[in-house]
Design a protein around this motif. Structure first.
Motif, mmCIF file in Angstrom:
data_model
loop_
_atom_site.group_PDB
_atom_site.id
_atom_site.type_symbol
_atom_site.label_atom_id
_atom_site.label_comp_id
_atom_site.label_asym_id
_atom_site.label_seq_id
_atom_site.Cartn_x
_atom_site.Cartn_y
_atom_site.Cartn_z
ATOM 1 N N GLN A 241 0.810 -1.202 0.000
ATOM 2 C CA GLN A 241 0.000 0.000 0.000
ATOM 3 C C GLN A 241 0.850 1.263 0.000
ATOM 4 O O GLN A 241 0.446 2.282 -0.548
ATOM 5 N N MET B 164 -4.373 -4.931 -5.628
ATOM 6 C CA MET B 164 -4.170 -3.516 -5.348
ATOM 7 C C MET B 164 -5.459 -2.719 -5.391
ATOM 8 O O MET B 164 -5.460 -1.533 -5.121
ATOM 9 N N ASN B 165 -6.547 -3.334 -5.734
ATOM 10 C CA ASN B 165 -7.816 -2.630 -5.625
ATOM 11 C C ASN B 165 -8.045 -2.275 -4.175
ATOM 12 O O ASN B 165 -7.860 -3.102 -3.285
ATOM 13 N N GLY B 166 -8.450 -1.072 -3.953
ATOM 14 C CA GLY B 166 -8.554 -0.565 -2.588
ATOM 15 C C GLY B 166 -9.276 -1.498 -1.641
ATOM 16 O O GLY B 166 -8.802 -1.767 -0.540
ATOM 17 N N ASP B 167 -10.403 -2.020 -2.077
ATOM 18 C CA ASP B 167 -11.170 -2.802 -1.120
ATOM 19 C C ASP B 167 -10.547 -4.174 -0.886
ATOM 20 O O ASP B 167 -10.618 -4.712 0.211
ATOM 21 N N LEU C 49 -7.348 -4.820 -0.976
ATOM 22 C CA LEU C 49 -6.199 -4.607 -0.102
ATOM 23 C C LEU C 49 -6.667 -4.379 1.330
ATOM 24 O O LEU C 49 -6.089 -4.898 2.285
ATOM 25 N N LYS C 50 -7.716 -3.638 1.459
ATOM 26 C CA LYS C 50 -8.228 -3.362 2.796
ATOM 27 C C LYS C 50 -8.708 -4.648 3.448
ATOM 28 O O LYS C 50 -8.489 -4.884 4.639
ATOM 29 N N ILE D 99 -10.846 5.812 -3.571
ATOM 30 C CA ILE D 99 -11.206 4.941 -4.675
ATOM 31 C C ILE D 99 -10.949 3.509 -4.249
ATOM 32 O O ILE D 99 -9.903 3.213 -3.680
ATOM 33 N N HIS D 100 -11.889 2.650 -4.468
ATOM 34 C CA HIS D 100 -11.611 1.297 -4.004
ATOM 35 C C HIS D 100 -11.673 0.220 -5.076
ATOM 36 O O HIS D 100 -11.158 -0.854 -4.880
ATOM 37 N N PHE E 225 -11.422 -0.574 -9.436
ATOM 38 C CA PHE E 225 -11.249 -0.066 -10.796
ATOM 39 C C PHE E 225 -11.865 -1.032 -11.790
ATOM 40 O O PHE E 225 -11.839 -2.243 -11.587
ATOM 41 N N VAL F 74 -3.598 -2.858 -11.913
ATOM 42 C CA VAL F 74 -3.657 -1.923 -10.783
ATOM 43 C C VAL F 74 -2.352 -2.027 -10.025
ATOM 44 O O VAL F 74 -2.065 -3.038 -9.396
ATOM 45 N N THR G 130 -2.826 1.649 -5.021
ATOM 46 C CA THR G 130 -4.246 1.841 -4.719
ATOM 47 C C THR G 130 -4.892 2.932 -5.557
ATOM 48 O O THR G 130 -6.105 2.965 -5.677
#
Lengths: 177, 1184
Positions: free
Chosen positions: A34, A140-143, A145-146, B850-851, B853, B859, B862
């Motif tokens: 991240q 690496m998509n935000g969600d 990774l979260k 942004i979560h 794509f 990607v 992030t």
């Protein structure tokens, strides 16, 4: 008196420490993923892109379930012992079996949910090939990774708590017997 | 229809208001302005309001009724009827529904004329009209703005252009006067909403806006005493009129603009005189710029509202001063808005009052009625109205105000955040805009919900200066043009929050900036953009992270004006889309050259299909158009069961083929001569292309080693990066990456689960990731008549930022439509712009994150997308969440920065910045919903879901999206009738679009769909830009056998008819007609059995229906008027499109007609709901 249960707890104390280590490794790995965007100009650099991709793949590879010989694997300087998922899962399975044998039902009950979760995770891979626990293309998509980070943190806190629980139980069984 | 209209009083009212505005204009001005009012509803209302309006326009309902009657006789034609309906509609809601018929009124220009004559007394109004109208008849209007009106009207009518224009204008509105009106309003989005409550004031503004436009061209602030009072009055009227105007603007603008162009002399004449009339000139200008006109209109509404709230005197000037008023009057307006807080009631009031005002010429009556609803404004209004002269002053003042306002924004280059926020606050306070988009509709009773023309995206509710510089919606769109303040609010609305981007699209105008230092925020690295605030000359505050940065010295100098000390006038701060030429800081290695590698399948199957001929010919034709410079390199690899390389080294007498048969461990036979400089080896390349189709004509090899060929390509391209174009015609059967057929034809029409949507192997994905790491983009052309497992193959493009093309059943002789499509696609593909080694970063205001794509890319971080290649035809979508409350800001900004290497070896950064208001009310969130963007984002999400979970899951999720959203709206609105399926006007197309999505190839069940076609459809959803997706989801249907010049656009020397959009139901088809359906990548021309023989003869070139061949793929170029008109229309449709669609002529009895009918999404099929059934289903789900 030194019972089997007490032995189980002592052993699990040691192993629990290693599980905590695994969990911490997960956390740092995802943190590393991240935290990449700190050097903005560097990101436009194609060379950086390659390194970055390797890094992501390396982390995903480290967490992979099976050996796999592919072009990607060759790029990853993966040491066999770094495949962290199987050891983690097997240690946890060992816990459950030990406590089952020691008839520590409460402890077994506490561990069962995680056991099921691990099983589910193992057989429902987000990737298409059932080899990786994490998909380099989408990790690496935000969600995603979260979610990964949350998963790692939850596991760590669970292991830390159970560490103290095992410690208490060990002393308790030793004292009462 | 009428019954439906009745069913929804509100809707009727709304339509009403719209139409009424027109009517009102007509009625009020009836005397003078009717003619114009009708023709240019928008225009009239304002003008009439202002000038004449005072007397007539404002009159209350009674007044309306009276005027209509008067009009009726006058118009005598359909027109009057329409008016009545409309006008009466307002007064009598029931009447409104009838408006559909009324719609026609517009067409009849006669009525207007008479009315105009009557209006003569209202010289002032005429002036207004003149402006709006004036476009066609400027000259006349100009001559005598005030008194001219009468003359103007006649003039307009008399003008050939004018007469047609009017009809045209009216046409759009005319189709469904009531429904259309609503639709249009919805289109305008914010702008129209004002109509409902605050509308009255907005109208004036709208008029002002128009003026402003006009002024923009030729600002003439010659309006001494515009009675402020009139303004106030006008505002109410204007509100109504605005709505109308907006409609007009959208619809009319084009025609108007054309007309103008057509009749320049008149316009010039008017200009001189305009100064007095002011408005007329303005109108002329406005007409040319459709978009501007629309924007202005919207703004105008806002302004008007605010102005209405504010002092009357100020309002008069203010109206025109859109910008200033917005900001300044914002508070006032907001207060007014709050007063009218309840949208529905307001809408009613406004509708009534507005409608009346507009139409109701009788001033006295109007004031009374209006006054009560609007309270604040009325008092002032009344005086204005009463004073007939006042109207003129208004208009003139408006102009004056206008100019100043227009200038002021510029003069205040450094609007502080506070100012901006206050301005925004004022705007947000204005519910009027939202009123229209919030107007509740009972979907079960609204039949014609389609806009007559392509819907334009909703306008964010921003102050006009911000709106002016905001990013084009074609490039950057947000699903919610009003960003909710908190995640909780977003959750309440049950709408997805996300962005749709088309970052690399071909632009006609793009400021390119060369600068040593690219000014960026030191903390978040945001590029400086128009939405930052300058604290003083030396410091600016980042609009994303709020850090205060220094302005570098170099930035103080403005290269455009060659002046120093004006950092706010730099192009970076004046344009939301700019391109920087990056300095060497942005590259660690020299920019890569353009490198193209073509990997061609030459197995028996491929040779049989004959694509090689098409490809080689296309490449030969476009060899010089390949983007690149002197370093451009090119190479070829062919494969069947072995891999063939071609040595094209300069100096060889002919190309040398090198065969590698070891496909288990592919190696590159020679490294330096396989990718050659195109310039140096052009002759060899040409030789090869000429020889290639013949070289394998006798091949008996049926195997395909695609995987090894891709590995070879990867190795070949590794050192440089570039673009690999792969042509494949069958399932890969050899070597790494071989695939098995997974499709069971018996399950094609299964209603349950569809399997094998996910790749069978991750070979292609891993290869794509490797390629991405080496900056290699892979584009896949699949030309296959059999199952080729596109789900697996497409991965190679998906993660390397390539594109996928699919030509099912391709054969160069037997399938001419596909061959033509391939030729045209290749033509575009080979010559289109390309960016190499690109990354795109999307930043947003602190608090937003942004979560997810969607699109073709890898990607990398992030907020960072790695694009090995970027092409102008790919779109992206992202989903966002709100992590922190945005309560302390009134603006949310998004910035997409695309760093790429151009084909000329320049490192460039293209930056797009979008700015949207933040709102705290749920109703505002609904009002700002951009239904097309929402549909596209939902489609992307559904496709992810269907791959990761199952198709039925994805379908359920789509239905739930509608159910949840409408439930949320119902729960929010207390004033809504409990029965029926109620949706806000902004979301009225939501169920229709979702139903259309469910019937797409990608997501449908129960209809036989080949797996590859399904997967390809999914790929398209993920990677196409919004407009393309929307055409796929909901094609445009036109009837083209009876197109007339009415409402036609006049472009250059051609006349482009503008038939109205039809709903996608067989009900709209008749055997006597010919219908054109535009599905984006395919166009169908459906010819009915009893189609007019003249059409078949003149357009199709065949004597009668029976002689039409069943597989026509183009329309012959005949020298008949009708053929020219039809071709002009089709080429107009294709104008903005980069890929040429395949064209099919479908006869009513041909088997191919099923492919046409499957797009009629409102109809019931064996396995899917009709639109009405779907609505009932949604309603049922909601009541659970």
């Amino acid at each position: 008196m030194f019972t089997f249960a007490a032995f189980c707890y002592m052993l699990s104390l040691v192993l629990c420490a290693s599980l905590i280590f695994f969990a911490i490794w997960h956390i740092t790995a995802f943190d590393e993923l991240q935290a990449d965007f700190k050097v903005p100009i560097d990101q436009g650099n194609p060379l950086h892109a390659r390194e970055r991709l390797r890094n992501i793949e390396r982390i995903c590879c480290l967490l992979r379930k099976q050996n796999w010989h592919s072009a990607v694997a060759k790029n990853c300087p993966v040491l066999p012992q770094l495949k962290l998922v199987l050891p983690e899962y097997s240690i946890h399975v060992l816990f459950c079996i030990m406590f089952l044998c020691a008839q520590e039902w409460l402890t077994v009950g506490l561990n069962i949910p995680l056991l099921f979760y691990n099983t589910w995770r193992y057989f429902h891979s987000p990737t298409d090939t059932k080899e990786l626990l994490y998909d380099p293309a989408s990790v690496m998509n935000g969600d995603t990774l979260k979610f990964c980070q949350k998963e790692a943190w939850c596991k760590m806190s669970f292991f830390v708590l159970s560490f103290f629980y095992y410690l208490y139980c060990m002393i308790y069984t030793l004292v009462t017997s | 229809m009428s019954t439906q209209g009745y069913g929804n009083p509100q809707s009727a009212v709304n339509n009403y208001s719209m139409s009424s505005a027109q009517n009102g204009g007509g009625a009020a001005t009836v005397p003078c302005q009717n003619g114009p009012g009708q023709a240019y509803p928008a225009m009239y209302p304002p003008s009439s309001y202002y000038s004449s309006a005072p007397p007539a326009g404002y009159p209350t309902m009674t007044g309306h009724s009276a005027p209509p009657a008067g009009k009726i006789p006058v118009s005598g034609t359909d027109y009057s009827g329409n008016y009545y309906q409309n006008s009466s509609g307002p007064s009598l809601y029931p009447a409104a529904p009838g408006s559909q018929t009324a719609a026609h009124p517009y067409s009849t220009s006669n009525a207007p004329v008479p009315s105009l004559q009557q209006a003569a007394p209202y010289a002032m109004p005429a002036g207004y009209y003149g402006q709006p109208y004036s476009q066609p008849s400027h000259g006349q209007t100009h001559a005598q703005p005030q008194q001219m009106q009468p003359s103007l009207v006649p003039a307009s009518s008399s003008n050939n252009l004018g007469a047609p224009l009017y009809p045209i204008v009216s046409y759009p509105s005319a189709p469904g006067s009531s429904q259309y009106g609503t639709l249009r309003s919805s289109q305008t989005g914010i702008g129209q909403p004002p109509v409902s409550t605050v509308m009255p004031p907005p109208p004036t503004q709208s008029s002002l806006q128009q003026y402003s436009q006009g002024k923009g061209a030729t600002p003439t602030p010659a309006h001494p005493g515009y009675g402020a009072p009139p303004l106030s009055q006008t505002p109410t009227v204007n509100g109504q009129s605005n709505a109308v105007q907006q409609h007009y603007d959208q619809n009319l603008v084009n025609p108007m603009g054309h007309h103008y162009s057509g009749a320049p002399p008149t316009s010039t004449g008017p200009n001189t005189e305009r100064t007095p009339s002011g408005t007329p000139g303005a109108s002329v200008h406005s007409s040319p710029g459709h978009h501007q006109g629309l924007l202005y209109a919207d703004r105008g509404v806002n302004n008007a509202v605010s102005s209405a709230a504010g002092d009357h005197s100020s309002s008069s000037s203010d109206h025109e001063e859109e910008d200033e008023e917005d900001e300044e009057a914002g508070g006032d307006s907001s207060s007014t808005t709050t007063g009218s807080a309840s949208p529905v009631p307001n809408s009613y009031e406004s509708l009534e009052g507005g409608g009346y005002q507009d139409l109701a010429a009788p001033p006295a009556g109007v004031p009374n009625k209006q006054a009560p609803p609007f309270g604040y404004n009325y008092p002032t209004m009344h005086p204005g109205y009463q004073q007939s002269p006042a109207p003129r002053p208004d208009s003139s003042p408006a102009h004056g105000g206008y100019n100043p306002s227009g200038y002021q924004p510029y003069s205040q280059p450094f609007p502080s955040l506070n100012e901006l926020s206050s301005a925004l606050g004022g705007l947000s306070g204005v519910p009027e805009l939202e009123m229209e988009t919030l107007r509740p509709l009972n979907l079960l009773q609204e039949r014609n919900i389609l806009p007559p023309k392509q819907a334009s995206p909703p306008e964010p509710n921003l102050s006009s200066d911000l709106r002016k510089v905001n990013c084009s919606p074609d490039t950057f769109r947000c699903t919610l043009t009003n960003i909710p303040q908190t995640q909780a609010l977003l959750n309440k609305a049950r709408l997805p929050l996300g962005l749709l981007l088309h970052p690399f699209r071909d632009l006609t105008q793009l400021p390119v900036i060369t600068s040593n230092t690219i000014v960026r925020c030191r903390s978040c690295r945001t590029y400086i953009n128009p939405f930052v605030s300058f604290l003083d000359q030396r410091r600016w505050k980042c609009n994303l992270c709020y850090r205060v940065n220094d302005v570098p010295d170099e930035f103080m100098y403005n290269p455009v004006t060659r002046s120093y000390g004006e950092p706010h006038k730099r192009p970076e701060v004046q344009n939301s889309t700019v391109e920087f030429i990056a300095s060497s800081d942005y590259m660690l290695r020299p920019p890569q050259p353009a490198v193209y590698l073509f990997v061609l399948d030459v197995s028996h199957n491929a040779v049989e299909s004959g694509y090689l001929n098409v490809f080689c010919q296309s490449l030969l034709d476009n060899l010089d158009k390949l983007p690149g410079d002197t370093r451009t390199r090119i190479g070829f690899v062919t494969f069947d069961s072995t891999i063939h390389f071609y040595n094209l080294q300069e100096g060889l007498s002919q190309p040398q083929m090198l065969v590698v048969s070891d496909i288990e461990d592919v190696f590159i036979p020679t490294h330096d001569s396989l990718l050659v400089n195109l310039k140096e080896s052009k002759e060899l390349v040409k030789d090869l292309l000429n020889a290639l189709p013949g070289m394998f004509s006798q091949t008996r090899e049926t195997q395909s080693a695609l995987g090894p060929a891709l590995q070879a390509a990867y190795k070949l391209m590794c050192p440089t990066g570039g673009r690999v174009s792969v042509f494949q015609t069958q399932l890969p059967t050899l070597g790494a990456g071989l695939l098995q057929s997974r499709e069971d034809p018996n399950l094609r029409s299964s209603t349950k689960t569809v399997q094998h949507l996910a790749p069978a192997t991750d070979f292609y994905k891993k290869l794509a990731l490797d390629c991405s790491g080496q900056q290699i983009g892979v584009d896949l052309f699949l030309l296959s008549s059999q199952y080729s497992d596109l789900a697996s193959l497409a991965c190679v493009s998906k993660y390397s930022a390539g594109s996928v093309f699919y030509y099912p059943s391709f054969h160069h002789i037997h399938n001419t439509a596909q061959r033509q499509k391939l030729q045209r696609d290749l033509q575009r593909y080979l010559s289109r712009k390309i960016g190499f080694e690109a990354v795109m970063r999307i930043r947003c205001t602190k608090g937003l994150s942004i979560h997810t794509f969607h699109g073709n890319f890898f990607v990398r971080s992030t907020d960072l997308l790695s694009l090995a290649n970027v092409n102008p035809d790919s779109g992206f979508a992202v989903q966002m969440s709100i992590e922190e409350s945005l309560a302390d800001t009134s603006l949310a900004c998004f910035q997409a920065a695309l760093l790429y290497t151009s084909s000329k070896g320049k490192r460039r950064i293209r930056v797009h910045t979008l700015c949207l208001p933040v709102v705290s009310q749920l109703s505002e969130v609904f009002a700002g919903a951009d239904i097309q963007a929402i549909t596209c984002l939902l489609a992307n999400m559904a496709i992810d879901r269907s791959v990761s979970s199952s198709l039925s899951d994805a379908r359920d999720a789509l239905v739930n999206a509608v159910v949840d959203c409408l439930s949320a709206y119902r729960a929010n609105g207390s004033n809504i009738q409990p029965s029926g399926l109620i949706a806000p006007a902004a979301l009225r197309l939501f169920p229709l679009y979702v139903l259309a999505l469910l019937k797409q190839k990608a997501l449908r069940t129960g209809t036989s769909t080949r797996l590859d076609e399904r997967v390809f459809s999914m790929c398209e959803f993920k990677s196409q830009p919004l407009h393309q997706i929307m055409r796929m989801v909901h094609p445009d249907l036109y009837r083209i056998d009876n197109m007339t010049e009415q409402g036609a656009l006049h472009l250059n020397d051609s006349v482009v008819p503008q038939p109205p959009l039809l709903q996608l139901t067989a009900e709209k088809l008749t055997r006597e007609g010919a219908f054109l359906m535009d599905c984006g990548s395919v166009m169908y021309l459906w010819v009915g059995k009893c189609c007019n023989e003249m059409f078949i003869r003149d357009v199709m070139g065949f004597p009668n229906y029976a002689s039409l061949p069943s597989s026509m793929t183009e329309i012959p170029e005949l020298q008949t008027t009708y053929s020219e008109r039809t071709r002009a229309f089709i080429s107009w449709l294709l104008e903005s499109r980069t890929f040429h669609p395949a064209f099919h002529v479908v006869k009513d009895d041909a088997p191919a007609k099923s492919s046409f009918f499957q797009h009629l999404v409102e109809d019931r099929t064996e396995s899917a709901f009709s639109y009405y059934e779907f609505l009932l289903h949604v309603q049922q789900q909601m009541s659970k």
